[in-house]
Design an enzyme around this catalytic site. Structure first.
Site, PDB file in Angstrom:
ATOM      1  N   THR A  28       0.795  -1.229   0.000  1.00 39.46           N
ATOM      2  CA  THR A  28       0.000   0.000   0.000  1.00 39.46           C
ATOM      3  C   THR A  28       0.827   1.277   0.000  1.00 39.46           C
ATOM      4  OG1 THR A  28      -0.177  -0.111   2.401  1.00 39.46           O
ATOM      5  CG2 THR A  28      -1.948  -1.142   1.115  1.00 39.46           C
ATOM      6  N   LEU A  29       2.134   1.187   0.289  1.00 44.09           N
ATOM      7  CA  LEU A  29       3.005   2.364   0.251  1.00 44.09           C
ATOM      8  C   LEU A  29       3.598   2.611  -1.140  1.00 44.09           C
ATOM      9  CD1 LEU A  29       4.891   1.956   3.656  1.00 44.09           C
ATOM     10  CD2 LEU A  29       3.113   3.626   3.100  1.00 44.09           C
ATOM     11  N   GLU A  91       3.227   1.209   9.483  1.00 44.82           N
ATOM     12  CA  GLU A  91       3.420  -0.238   9.348  1.00 44.82           C
ATOM     13  C   GLU A  91       3.252  -0.996  10.666  1.00 44.82           C
ATOM     14  OE1 GLU A  91       3.640  -1.961   6.678  1.00 44.82           O
ATOM     15  OE2 GLU A  91       3.848  -0.334   5.265  1.00 44.82           O
TER      16      GLU A  91
END
Length: 132
Positions: A28-29, A91
């Protein structure tokens, strides 16, 4: 993964310059990912891969663990403590993920977040690539 705004995660000492580190992101980053805004301030270096890592779909996000496959993702240059702290927070470093050092197939020494909880082997993403 916690969906938080960037402003909540910037400590007062945040602009302190640190030795440049390379961060490997695979979910997702990544560019276009739902949490990619958290990478603001990082310099995109390029796409790369890490050997001996398996990728799993947890929910809306992926998780990498030591394994036998090749993990595909992106390398970024991180130069401030604030940015590293922000990514650690997103995270869940130390609780959900552990930041560990690995060497990519391209020869970069990178930090990557490996998932701590057990995973369902049926959720493995065989391609080693998480599509954002």
């Amino acid at each position: 993964h916690q969906q938080t705004s960037n402003n909540d995660l910037l400590p007062a000492y945040g602009n302190q310059v640190i030795s440049m580190i390379l961060m490997f992101v695979y979910g997702t980053l990544k560019r276009g990912g739902t949490l990619s805004s958290n990478m603001k301030g990082a310099r995109f270096v390029g796409e790369d891969s890490i050997p001996n890592c398996d990728l799993f779909r947890i929910q809306w996000y992926p998780a990498a663990k030591d394994g036998t496959s090749v993990l595909h993702g992106e390398v970024y240059e991180i130069t401030t403590q604030a940015l590293l702290d922000r990514i650690d927070e997103v995270e869940g470093e130390g609780s959900l993920y552990k930041r560990e050092q690995r060497t990519t197939l391209g020869g970069h020494k990178v930090w990557v977040y490996l998932y701590l909880p057990d995973v369902d082997p049926e959720r493995k993403i065989e391609s080693g690539k998480f599509d954002v």
